[in-house]
Design an enzyme around this catalytic site. Structure first.
Site, PDB file in Angstrom:
ATOM      1  N   ARG A  90     -11.632   6.956   0.622  1.00 49.43           N
ATOM      2  CA  ARG A  90     -12.283   5.797   0.007  1.00 49.43           C
ATOM      3  C   ARG A  90     -13.579   6.212  -0.696  1.00 49.43           C
ATOM      4  NH1 ARG A  90     -14.064   0.068   2.930  1.00 49.43           N
ATOM      5  NH2 ARG A  90     -15.054  -0.824   1.084  1.00 49.43           N
ATOM      6  N   ASN A 144      -4.323  -2.529   1.390  1.00 50.33           N
ATOM      7  CA  ASN A 144      -4.631  -2.577  -0.039  1.00 50.33           C
ATOM      8  C   ASN A 144      -4.077  -1.367  -0.789  1.00 50.33           C
ATOM      9  OD1 ASN A 144      -6.121  -5.012  -0.400  1.00 50.33           O
ATOM     10  ND2 ASN A 144      -7.818  -4.092   0.729  1.00 50.33           N
ATOM     11  N   CYS A 164      -4.039 -11.513   2.225  1.00 52.63           N
ATOM     12  CA  CYS A 164      -5.423 -11.164   1.903  1.00 52.63           C
ATOM     13  C   CYS A 164      -6.319 -12.247   2.486  1.00 52.63           C
ATOM     14  CB  CYS A 164      -5.608 -11.073   0.390  1.00 52.63           C
ATOM     15  SG  CYS A 164      -7.279 -10.618  -0.144  1.00 52.63           S
ATOM     16  N   HIS A 194      -6.700  -9.837  -5.449  1.00 53.36           N
ATOM     17  CA  HIS A 194      -7.991  -9.364  -5.951  1.00 53.36           C
ATOM     18  C   HIS A 194      -8.172  -9.639  -7.450  1.00 53.36           C
ATOM     19  CE1 HIS A 194      -8.805  -6.469  -2.341  1.00 53.36           C
ATOM     20  NE2 HIS A 194      -8.581  -7.715  -1.989  1.00 53.36           N
ATOM     21  N   TYR A 244     -13.943 -10.306  -6.778  1.00 53.81           N
ATOM     22  CA  TYR A 244     -13.420  -9.121  -7.477  1.00 53.81           C
ATOM     23  C   TYR A 244     -13.445  -9.298  -9.002  1.00 53.81           C
ATOM     24  CZ  TYR A 244     -11.908  -7.254  -3.015  1.00 53.81           C
ATOM     25  OH  TYR A 244     -11.882  -6.761  -1.742  1.00 53.81           O
TER      26      TYR A 244
END
Length: 421
Positions: A90, A144, A164, A194, A244
């Site tokens: 990440r 995700n 989500c 998102h 987002y």
């Protein structure tokens, strides 16, 4: 009823366990298996999970294992909440795109593509092993990027629904502003995972009066601050975008911000270290307050609601999920995965009708769906050219020079995860 959580060693898991304990009448779990290859984390999380169940008087049995096949064997539902590559991957997803002046984020843009490409093959392998054990098991995907992962699962013929926490978070916030129970609030939630907008807020169901104009007039400043967008954006749109959308509506501003502060991955890694130390305390028998800062707010309530509807009659009849479009948005293919209100029961999720969308939203949805088509192709088949095409199609990249450079960086940072590289 047996449920398995793949990625059960996540620091998220106590949030999920707390929801299972509190909402046991809605979802009467008899056996819960936490599955994770990280045995050390699993031991800490599993111990706290058992203490939470015991404190709240839940009679269910919690076991832990690093053996995936044993963990998912004969499960009625399997929840996926894994992170391939961990926080280290990440960290990379959030940093190398910035070198090209593009947003560094783990679920969208170039970083989101990298995560999808690492994740899809692993998830499909897990799902196939679940199917061998119990072909009737439901797979609930919280991993995700949810839209791409859910589409991969559905195209492979699995019984899957994506989940989500963005929508349930909005529902809770609007309920608080309206001083009503969350179950009374119905959202006109439309878009992709998102990449969604709240077009309406209604009480009592889809036919209720739209109270969003009133909420924007009375609370627009607070909403805008929460989304880190100017109040004028909300007023001109007349809707509430998910946070987002800031990556799209204020891209350059976000890139400048991200270049001046520690990455979210670094913050989460430090938080996880602290949380795991807490989880090891044998006196701790509830989720710690720090967990609220980790993210995933209300994830447990959403997961319980969805699982209860798919496995029985305990959940809400209408929920926001990720599932096949099937004509709901006429400008997308039927097998596109969208995030909308749907009727959920033992047969799966059926999207509710959506009014014709303003081109402002439909155009961006269509663009990102085209990117997701190419991203899934890259995840399934690999190859530099497929990576490049997906990046070029993404509206957060979209330039030949950037796509070329980002392709090389994506492959270089993820070579260990790609059999073809």
């Amino acid at each position: 009823m047996k449920l398995a959580v793949v990625g059960g060693g996540s620091t998220y898991t106590p949030e999920l366990i707390d929801g299972f304990a509190r909402l046991r009448d809605t979802l009467p779990i008899e056996e819960l298996v936490l599955v994770d290859p990280a045995a050390d984390r699993l031991e800490l999380v599993g111990g706290l999970a058992r203490r939470i169940f015991a404190k709240q008087g839940h009679p269910g049995k919690i076991t832990t294992t690093s053996d995936l096949d044993a963990g998912v064997a004969n499960a009625d539902a399997v929840l996926l909440q894994l992170r391939v590559g961990g926080q280290a991957a990440r960290q990379q997803d959030e940093t190398w795109p910035l070198e090209c002046g593009c947003v560094g984020q783990e679920t969208t843009g170039a970083g989101g593509l990298a995560k999808a490409m690492r994740t899809v093959p692993i998830v499909l392998d897990i799902a196939e092993r679940v199917r061998r054990s119990n072909p009737d098991a439901w797979i609930i995907d919280f991993t995700n990027p949810v839209g791409i992962v859910t589409r991969a699962l559905l195209q492979a013929g699995h019984k899957a629904v994506g989940l989500c926490n963005v929508a349930i978070g909005f529902q809770r916030k609007f309920a608080k502003l309206l001083d009503v129970a969350p179950a009374e609030v119905h959202l006109d939630h439309v878009g992709l995972n998102h990449l969604s907008w709240e077009l309406g807020v209604r009480l009592g169901g889809p036919e209720g009066e739209n109270l969003l104009p009133r909420l924007l007039a009375q609370h627009g400043d607070a909403m805008a601050d929460n989304l880190h967008l100017p109040r004028a954006v909300l007023d001109r749109l007349g809707v509430v975008p998910s946070y987002y959308l800031r990556y799209f509506y204020a891209h350059d501003e976000v890139v400048r911000e991200l270049g001046t502060k520690p990455s979210r991955a670094a913050e989460v890694a430090a938080m996880e270290k602290e949380l795991l130390a807490m989880y090891g305390d044998p006196a701790l028998d509830e989720k710690p307050a720090l967990l609220a800062k980790r993210g995933g707010a209300f994830y447990s309530e959403a997961a319980v609601d969805l699982a209860a509807s798919l496995l029985g009659d305990g959940g809400s009849p209408i929920q926001v999920v990720n599932t096949y479009n099937n004509g709901t948005l006429p400008f997308l293919a039927d097998d596109a995965v969208i995030e909308v209100q749907a009727r959920v029961d033992k047969t799966g999720a059926t999207p509710l009708a959506v009014p014709e969308l303003d081109p402002l939203y439909a155009g961006l949805i269509a663009n990102v769906t085209a990117y997701e088509d190419l991203a899934l192709e890259a995840a399934l088949r690999g190859g530099r050219d497929r990576v490049f095409k997906a990046l070029l199609a993404h509206p957060l990249v979209g330039q030949f020079e950037y796509a070329e450079a980002l392709t090389d960086k994506l492959i270089a940072h993820n070579r260990e995860h790609f059999a073809w590289a």
